[in-house]
Design an enzyme around this catalytic site. Structure first.
Site, PDB file in Angstrom:
ATOM      1  N   ASP A  26      -6.165  -6.762   4.696  1.00  0.00           N
ATOM      2  CA  ASP A  26      -7.283  -6.368   3.836  1.00  0.00           C
ATOM      3  C   ASP A  26      -8.055  -7.608   3.394  1.00  0.00           C
ATOM      4  O   ASP A  26      -9.283  -7.666   3.487  1.00  0.00           O
ATOM      5  CB  ASP A  26      -6.720  -5.614   2.621  1.00  0.00           C
ATOM      6  CG  ASP A  26      -7.811  -5.131   1.685  1.00  0.00           C
ATOM      7  OD1 ASP A  26      -8.853  -4.676   2.178  1.00  0.00           O
ATOM      8  OD2 ASP A  26      -7.611  -5.224   0.456  1.00  0.00           O
ATOM      9  N   TYR A  68       0.811  -1.218   0.000  1.00  0.00           N
ATOM     10  CA  TYR A  68       0.000   0.000   0.000  1.00  0.00           C
ATOM     11  C   TYR A  68       0.847   1.273   0.000  1.00  0.00           C
ATOM     12  O   TYR A  68       0.305   2.369  -0.060  1.00  0.00           O
ATOM     13  CB  TYR A  68      -0.928   0.013   1.222  1.00  0.00           C
ATOM     14  CG  TYR A  68      -2.187  -0.793   1.007  1.00  0.00           C
ATOM     15  CD1 TYR A  68      -2.137  -2.185   0.976  1.00  0.00           C
ATOM     16  CD2 TYR A  68      -3.428  -0.185   0.850  1.00  0.00           C
ATOM     17  CE1 TYR A  68      -3.282  -2.941   0.789  1.00  0.00           C
ATOM     18  CE2 TYR A  68      -4.577  -0.930   0.662  1.00  0.00           C
ATOM     19  CZ  TYR A  68      -4.497  -2.301   0.642  1.00  0.00           C
ATOM     20  OH  TYR A  68      -5.645  -3.033   0.461  1.00  0.00           O
ATOM     21  N   LYS A 118       3.649 -14.481   5.372  1.00  0.00           N
ATOM     22  CA  LYS A 118       4.053 -15.391   4.288  1.00  0.00           C
ATOM     23  C   LYS A 118       5.583 -15.384   4.247  1.00  0.00           C
ATOM     24  O   LYS A 118       6.206 -15.107   3.215  1.00  0.00           O
ATOM     25  CB  LYS A 118       3.422 -14.909   2.970  1.00  0.00           C
ATOM     26  CG  LYS A 118       3.539 -15.878   1.810  1.00  0.00           C
ATOM     27  CD  LYS A 118       2.503 -16.984   1.811  1.00  0.00           C
ATOM     28  CE  LYS A 118       2.820 -17.990   0.720  1.00  0.00           C
ATOM     29  NZ  LYS A 118       1.980 -19.193   0.734  1.00  0.00           N
ATOM     30  N   ASP A 146      -2.019 -18.287   3.577  1.00  0.00           N
ATOM     31  CA  ASP A 146      -2.977 -19.135   2.844  1.00  0.00           C
ATOM     32  C   ASP A 146      -3.619 -20.154   3.783  1.00  0.00           C
ATOM     33  O   ASP A 146      -4.830 -20.388   3.740  1.00  0.00           O
ATOM     34  CB  ASP A 146      -2.309 -19.813   1.629  1.00  0.00           C
ATOM     35  CG  ASP A 146      -0.937 -20.387   1.934  1.00  0.00           C
ATOM     36  OD1 ASP A 146      -0.419 -20.162   3.039  1.00  0.00           O
ATOM     37  OD2 ASP A 146      -0.392 -21.066   1.048  1.00  0.00           O
TER      38      ASP A 146
HETATM   39  C1  IPM Z   1     -10.521  -1.469   3.064  1.00  0.00           C
HETATM   40  C2  IPM Z   1     -10.689  -1.170   1.608  1.00  0.00           C
HETATM   41  C3  IPM Z   1      -9.579  -0.227   1.142  1.00  0.00           C
HETATM   42  C4  IPM Z   1      -8.255  -0.924   1.335  1.00  0.00           C
HETATM   43  C5  IPM Z   1      -9.715   0.247  -0.310  1.00  0.00           C
HETATM   44  C6  IPM Z   1     -11.048   0.884  -0.579  1.00  0.00           C
HETATM   45  C7  IPM Z   1      -8.578   1.155  -0.685  1.00  0.00           C
HETATM   46  O1  IPM Z   1     -10.718  -2.343   0.865  1.00  0.00           O
HETATM   47  O2  IPM Z   1     -10.511  -0.531   3.873  1.00  0.00           O
HETATM   48  O3  IPM Z   1     -10.408  -2.647   3.410  1.00  0.00           O
HETATM   49  O4  IPM Z   1      -7.847  -1.749   0.512  1.00  0.00           O
HETATM   50  O5  IPM Z   1      -7.597  -0.647   2.338  1.00  0.00           O
HETATM   51 MG    MG Z   2     -10.724  -4.046   2.012  1.00  0.00          MG
END
Ligand code: IPM
Ligand code: MG
Length: 334
Positions: free
Chosen positions: A228, A124, A171, A204
């Site tokens: 996520d 990210y 992982k 996984d």
């Molecule tokens: C979450 C969402 C966000 C992320 C997106 C909308 C950028 O999926 O908050 O889980 O991936 O963090």
């Molecule tokens: Mg998400």
């Protein structure tokens, strides 16, 4: 005493469900002054940036925010507003309870775990390159500082909430350096919490175990991307997006309560969006504001409305957003 809260309705159905949440909270008798700010696609469309400085200033001042949905451009365009918000406000963790909810039958009935997701780095961080045509790189950043603080937050959460086990997801068999660092930080910090069990699972395998028997987990700590993914997996095992919410936190006593899934652009303006995902976040926010009685009453109204079938189409009912809200409001006033 009244509370001042920053409201970030966001994009798509965000403004519709934010209105709904406001009405339900008002009907529960909680006095909130909403400081409403524009962010996301809506802000970009009017010539600004996705997270304008006044949004940051408002959340910094009020310390508490309720946030709807942002549309995040896929494969191009501006950086995810969620990511910007997390970075600017030092919100390095997303705390996401995955809990079976009465009134919403799902495959499992006894799930009560909490995902603590690192929220500032990993893939990210948005560092991507095209090396040559047809060859790209996405760089996964993992720092000891970020690993340590999120693992510590997970253990502190476990301690504060009487949880007995922390499970770390990694992982490290493949990403030996980055996930290896996360795993080492986990093992080291676990040593400071002798009363809380620590286990590490490969991502996984964790997905499979969560589907097989989610009741085995209490606090689950993960880096950004796996966090996520397992957030949505977790939502699936407790009946979907209406039963989960998240709180973004850091060390600055700022709490941003959010609904974490889906933007449903196809529903915009039709008046049929399900307000429950944002309402769950709002209920958690009320508890943070020590308005537990109102939170309890709203939860009871939600259960009663769900049992009576007074819900939107995605939950199997026929109610519009307004009718769902009316069903909650009449129960809160009745
Ligand atoms: C979450 C969402 C966000 C992320 C997106 C909308 C950028 O999926 O908050 O889980 O991936 O963090
Ligand atoms: Mg998400």
């Amino acid at each position: 005493m009244g509370h001042t809260v920053t409201l970030i309705p966001g994009d798509s159905i965000g403004p519709e469900v934010a209105e709904a949440a406001k009405k339900v909270i008002a009907a529960a008798g909680v006095d909130i002054v909403w400081e409403e700010v524009v962010a996301g696609q809506t802000a970009v469309a009017s010539g600004g940036v996705a997270i304008p400085p006044e949004v940051i200033a408002s959340v910094e001042k009020n310390k508490v925010a309720l946030k709807g949905k942002f549309s995040t451009p896929v494969g191009e365009g501006y950086e995810s507003p969620n990511v910007v918000l997390r970075k600017e406000l030092g919100l390095y963790a997303a705390v996401r309870p995955i809990k079976s909810q009465p009134g919403f039958p799902s495959r499992y009935e006894d799930v009560d775990l909490v995902i603590v997701r690192e929220a500032t780095e990993d893939v990210y961080s948005g560092i991507e390159h095209q090396v040559v045509a047809g060859v790209t790189q996405s760089i996964k950043i993992t720092t000891k500082v970020a690993c340590d603080r999120v693992v510590r937050l997970a253990f502190e959460y476990a301690k504060a909430h009487g949880r007995k086990k922390v499970t770390l997801v990694h992982k490290a068999n493949i990403m030996k350096k980055s996930d290896g660092l996360f795993l080492r930080c986990g093992k080291e910090i676990a040593g400071d919490y002798p009363d809380i069990a620590f286990e590490a699972l490969i991502a996984d395998n964790m997905c499979m175990q969560l589907v097989k028997d989610p009741s085995r987990y209490e606090v689950v700590v993960a880096q950004n991307l796996f966090g996520d993914l397992i957030s949505d997996l977790g939502a699936g095992v407790v009946g979907g997006i209406s039963n989960v919410w998240g709180t973004m936190v850091g060390d600055r006593d700022i709490h941003v309560f959010e609904c974490i899934h889906g933007i449903a652009p196809e529903l915009v303006g039709k008046g049929v969006a399900n307000p429950l995902p944002l309402l769950r976040a709002a209920i958690a926010m009320l508890r943070h504001l020590k308005e537990d009685a109102a939170a309890d009453r709203i939860e009871a109204a939600v259960v009663a409305a769900a049992e009576a079938g007074d819900v939107t189409a995605d939950l199997g009912g026929t109610s519009t957003t307004d009718e769902f809200v009316a069903a909650l409001v009449s129960r809160l006033r009745g």
